[in-house]
Design a protein around this motif. Structure first.
Motif, PDB file in Angstrom:
ATOM      1  N   GLN A 340      29.367  47.692  47.557  1.00  0.00           N
ATOM      2  CA  GLN A 340      28.888  47.489  48.927  1.00  0.00           C
ATOM      3  C   GLN A 340      29.837  46.647  49.778  1.00  0.00           C
ATOM      4  OE1 GLN A 340      24.663  47.141  49.070  1.00  0.00           O
ATOM      5  NE2 GLN A 340      24.633  46.308  51.128  1.00  0.00           N
ATOM      6  N   PHE A 341      30.230  45.456  49.337  1.00  0.00           N
ATOM      7  CA  PHE A 341      31.187  44.606  50.047  1.00  0.00           C
ATOM      8  C   PHE A 341      32.340  44.320  49.096  1.00  0.00           C
ATOM      9  CE2 PHE A 341      26.855  42.612  50.697  1.00  0.00           C
ATOM     10  CZ  PHE A 341      26.471  43.487  51.700  1.00  0.00           C
ATOM     11  N   PHE A 342      33.580  44.373  49.576  1.00  0.00           N
ATOM     12  CA  PHE A 342      34.735  44.243  48.682  1.00  0.00           C
ATOM     13  C   PHE A 342      34.721  42.939  47.889  1.00  0.00           C
ATOM     14  CE2 PHE A 342      36.031  42.625  52.826  1.00  0.00           C
ATOM     15  CZ  PHE A 342      36.609  41.406  52.513  1.00  0.00           C
ATOM     16  N   PHE A 343      34.122  41.864  48.463  1.00  0.00           N
ATOM     17  CA  PHE A 343      34.120  40.605  47.733  1.00  0.00           C
ATOM     18  C   PHE A 343      33.094  40.575  46.611  1.00  0.00           C
ATOM     19  CE2 PHE A 343      32.439  40.098  52.110  1.00  0.00           C
ATOM     20  CZ  PHE A 343      31.079  40.116  51.849  1.00  0.00           C
ATOM     21  N   LEU A 344      32.219  41.596  46.558  1.00  0.00           N
ATOM     22  CA  LEU A 344      31.250  41.690  45.462  1.00  0.00           C
ATOM     23  C   LEU A 344      31.714  42.625  44.348  1.00  0.00           C
ATOM     24  CD1 LEU A 344      27.799  41.876  47.307  1.00  0.00           C
ATOM     25  CD2 LEU A 344      28.765  39.937  46.077  1.00  0.00           C
ATOM     26  N   PHE A 345      32.863  43.288  44.520  1.00  0.00           N
ATOM     27  CA  PHE A 345      33.293  44.277  43.538  1.00  0.00           C
ATOM     28  C   PHE A 345      33.352  43.714  42.113  1.00  0.00           C
ATOM     29  CE2 PHE A 345      35.780  47.242  46.639  1.00  0.00           C
ATOM     30  CZ  PHE A 345      34.585  47.539  47.279  1.00  0.00           C
ATOM     31  N   PRO A 346      33.991  42.553  41.894  1.00  0.00           N
ATOM     32  CA  PRO A 346      34.057  42.045  40.505  1.00  0.00           C
ATOM     33  C   PRO A 346      32.677  41.761  39.911  1.00  0.00           C
ATOM     34  CG  PRO A 346      35.654  40.924  41.905  1.00  0.00           C
ATOM     35  CD  PRO A 346      34.762  41.694  42.825  1.00  0.00           C
ATOM     36  N   LEU A 347      31.775  41.199  40.723  1.00  0.00           N
ATOM     37  CA  LEU A 347      30.434  40.879  40.230  1.00  0.00           C
ATOM     38  C   LEU A 347      29.657  42.140  39.881  1.00  0.00           C
ATOM     39  CD1 LEU A 347      28.152  38.848  39.702  1.00  0.00           C
ATOM     40  CD2 LEU A 347      27.560  39.019  42.140  1.00  0.00           C
ATOM     41  N   VAL A 348      29.701  43.144  40.771  1.00  0.00           N
ATOM     42  CA  VAL A 348      28.966  44.387  40.525  1.00  0.00           C
ATOM     43  C   VAL A 348      29.522  45.097  39.290  1.00  0.00           C
ATOM     44  CG1 VAL A 348      28.440  46.672  41.472  1.00  0.00           C
ATOM     45  CG2 VAL A 348      28.274  44.645  42.935  1.00  0.00           C
ATOM     46  N   SER A 349      30.835  45.093  39.125  1.00  0.00           N
ATOM     47  CA  SER A 349      31.426  45.700  37.926  1.00  0.00           C
ATOM     48  C   SER A 349      30.939  44.997  36.665  1.00  0.00           C
ATOM     49  CB  SER A 349      32.953  45.630  38.000  1.00  0.00           C
ATOM     50  OG  SER A 349      33.441  46.440  39.052  1.00  0.00           O
ATOM     51  N   ARG A 350      30.939  43.687  36.694  1.00  0.00           N
ATOM     52  CA  ARG A 350      30.514  42.913  35.524  1.00  0.00           C
ATOM     53  C   ARG A 350      29.046  43.185  35.184  1.00  0.00           C
ATOM     54  NH1 ARG A 350      32.317  38.732  32.523  1.00  0.00           N
ATOM     55  NH2 ARG A 350      30.792  37.306  31.635  1.00  0.00           N
ATOM     56  N   MET A 351      28.211  43.334  36.199  1.00  0.00           N
ATOM     57  CA  MET A 351      26.779  43.550  35.982  1.00  0.00           C
ATOM     58  C   MET A 351      26.476  44.958  35.488  1.00  0.00           C
ATOM     59  SD  MET A 351      25.218  41.588  39.315  1.00  0.00           S
ATOM     60  CE  MET A 351      23.534  42.076  38.949  1.00  0.00           C
ATOM     61  N   ASN A 352      27.464  45.870  35.581  1.00  0.00           N
ATOM     62  CA  ASN A 352      27.228  47.265  35.196  1.00  0.00           C
ATOM     63  C   ASN A 352      28.244  47.747  34.157  1.00  0.00           C
ATOM     64  OD1 ASN A 352      24.998  48.413  37.164  1.00  0.00           O
ATOM     65  ND2 ASN A 352      26.321  47.087  38.397  1.00  0.00           N
ATOM     66  N   SER A 353      28.549  46.852  33.208  1.00  0.00           N
ATOM     67  CA  SER A 353      29.409  47.182  32.065  1.00  0.00           C
ATOM     68  C   SER A 353      30.787  47.676  32.487  1.00  0.00           C
ATOM     69  CB  SER A 353      28.720  48.232  31.173  1.00  0.00           C
ATOM     70  OG  SER A 353      27.471  47.771  30.728  1.00  0.00           O
ATOM     71  N   GLY A 354      31.276  47.198  33.644  1.00  0.00           N
ATOM     72  CA  GLY A 354      32.596  47.588  34.122  1.00  0.00           C
ATOM     73  C   GLY A 354      32.607  48.829  34.982  1.00  0.00           C
ATOM     74  N   PHE A 355      31.447  49.457  35.181  1.00  0.00           N
ATOM     75  CA  PHE A 355      31.362  50.688  35.963  1.00  0.00           C
ATOM     76  C   PHE A 355      30.844  50.369  37.364  1.00  0.00           C
ATOM     77  CE2 PHE A 355      30.131  52.082  31.532  1.00  0.00           C
ATOM     78  CZ  PHE A 355      31.401  52.533  31.190  1.00  0.00           C
ATOM     79  N   ARG A 356      31.694  50.554  38.377  1.00  0.00           N
ATOM     80  CA  ARG A 356      31.287  50.238  39.746  1.00  0.00           C
ATOM     81  C   ARG A 356      31.180  51.484  40.618  1.00  0.00           C
ATOM     82  NH1 ARG A 356      33.887  49.664  44.462  1.00  0.00           N
ATOM     83  NH2 ARG A 356      35.942  49.809  43.497  1.00  0.00           N
ATOM     84  N   SER A 357      32.234  52.290  40.666  1.00  0.00           N
ATOM     85  CA  SER A 357      32.244  53.463  41.530  1.00  0.00           C
ATOM     86  C   SER A 357      33.335  54.409  41.083  1.00  0.00           C
ATOM     87  CB  SER A 357      32.477  53.041  42.988  1.00  0.00           C
ATOM     88  OG  SER A 357      32.525  54.175  43.844  1.00  0.00           O
TER      89      SER A 357
END
Length: 403
Positions: A340-357
């Motif tokens: 959603q926001f570029f500054f959240l990319f690392p957090l979202v990846s971490r919360m989803n086993s490395g899978f973001r988009s």
């Protein structure tokens, strides 16, 4: 009861977290010279109030289900601007902390560090940060509310039968109808999707933000989706929050194929294609629901399925490697909104086993994670990642291929 009343744990924790964020922001932005005391107190109260925009909208929607959409969008804009400002404050403070730490190792006063502190803590700079937050929220919200374009992706699958070479799947996810998006928006999404003339159209959860009584007319255009062999739906966490039992009954009454830890088989050019769907892990929070809507169970979803290409719809991507080990050949997921926001990319990846988009390989299986066709309306902003209607085209990969 309506919408979010069952999700009390998340409701309470998010409210507390946002208050803490607002408290930190007010301390960092306001409680220093040369900000006058009267402004410190007034703006602190305002920040604390603004931090509860999401909570306020949830309460309003729960008790006033016919809340005007323009009011929801106004609240979404405020929460988006608050989010951007909080990250600007954090980045500035980290920069100041590094400058201060560096000054400790230098002899005597450091005029450059003192000038930096004086500049970054000045009223004009902090006012500029606030104005930038509003501008970024407006830009990001404009992108988020637009009807998404089509993103085409080739997916190689080991051992794909030649009869299924070129099979196309239109993938939609995270429509979130009701919190920001309307029936008119969905009608255009349906039109663009149908224009692709896919073999299958699959929706991987989070269709609804609201009950069938409140937003059923908004979501009904989904019934006009067409595909050569079939259209199927799996469920996401927001569908649970919005009353999953009623939604499953409603969707099936509309004629939609809803896969709840189950599968359906299709004959495509003489080959068997199994489309399976699992529930969402948040099911464990809803103990009053009947067992058929319980925790995701890929083995149950595939039970009795014949041999052939197995495509799994799972709202969250985190268990992809386990699903590959259970014999799935392709998994489609959403949930992340692409960060959603570029500054959240690392957090979202971490919360989803490395899978973001995008396209990944989980074990022997390709996984495609949609960044979302829509998004959650309480923070409707996209910076650094676009929404999409995804058209996946399946390609044969030799059994020995590792790509």
């Amino acid at each position: 009861m309506a919408d979010y009343t069952r999700n009390r744990m998340f409701f309470a924790s998010s409210t507390t977290f946002m208050l803490a964020v607002a408290g930190y922001m007010s301390f960092s932005l306001l409680w220093h010279e040369p900000v006058p005391m009267v402004w410190r107190m007034a703006l602190t109260a305002l920040l604390l109030l603004v931090s509860q925009t999401i909570t306020g909208m949830r309460l309003l929607v729960t008790f006033r289900p016919n809340l005007p959409l323009r009011l929801m969008r106004a609240g979404g804009f405020i929460s988006s601007a608050f989010m951007v400002l909080s990250w600007l404050v954090l980045v500035r403070d980290l920069f100041l902390a590094l400058a201060f730490a560096l000054s400790l190792f230098l002899p005597g006063p450091v005029p450059a560090v003192e000038a930096l502190f004086s500049s970054l803590l000045s009223v004009p700079v902090e006012l500029g940060m606030a104005l930038f937050s509003f501008a970024a929220a407006a830009f990001g919200m404009t992108r988020a509310l637009a009807v998404p374009s089509v993103h085409r992706v080739d997916v190689t699958i080991r051992g794909l039968p030649k009869e299924l070479e070129g099979l196309t799947i239109a993938h939609l996810s995270d429509l979130h109808i009701g919190s920001t998006f309307t029936g008119e928006w969905l009608e255009e999404v349906v039109r663009r999707t149908n224009a692709l003339e896919p073999d299958f159209t699959l929706i991987t959860g989070d269709l609804a933000d609201g009950t069938p009584e409140r937003i059923g007319s908004f979501l009904h255009p989904v019934t006009r989706l067409r595909a050569r062999f079939g259209v199927a739906v799996s469920v996401g966490n927001h569908d649970y929050y919005s009353g999953l039992r009623d939604w499953v009954d409603t969707w099936r009454a509309w004629g939609l194929t809803v896969l709840v830890n189950e599968h359906r088989e299709y004959q495509v050019h003489g080959r068997n294609v199994v489309i399976a769907g699992v529930t969402d892990p948040c099911a464990v929070l809803f103990r009053s629901l009947d067992p058929s809507l319980g925790a995701p169970d890929t083995q149950k979803a595939l039970q009795g399925a014949g041999e052939g290409l197995r495509i799994l719809m799972a709202h969250r991507p985190g268990n992809a490697e386990q699903n590959a080990a259970l014999g799935c050949h392709l998994q489609l997921s959403g949930h992340t909104h692409g960060g959603q926001f570029f500054f959240l990319f690392p957090l979202v990846s971490r919360m989803n086993s490395g899978f973001r988009s995008g396209l990944y390989r989980a074990g022997s299986m390709p996984l495609y994670v949609s960044p979302g066709t829509g998004m959650w309306g309480y923070v409707p902003m996209r910076l650094g990642v676009a929404a999409e209607i995804t058209l996946l085209t399946l390609r044969h990969a030799p059994a020995s291929s590792q790509s």
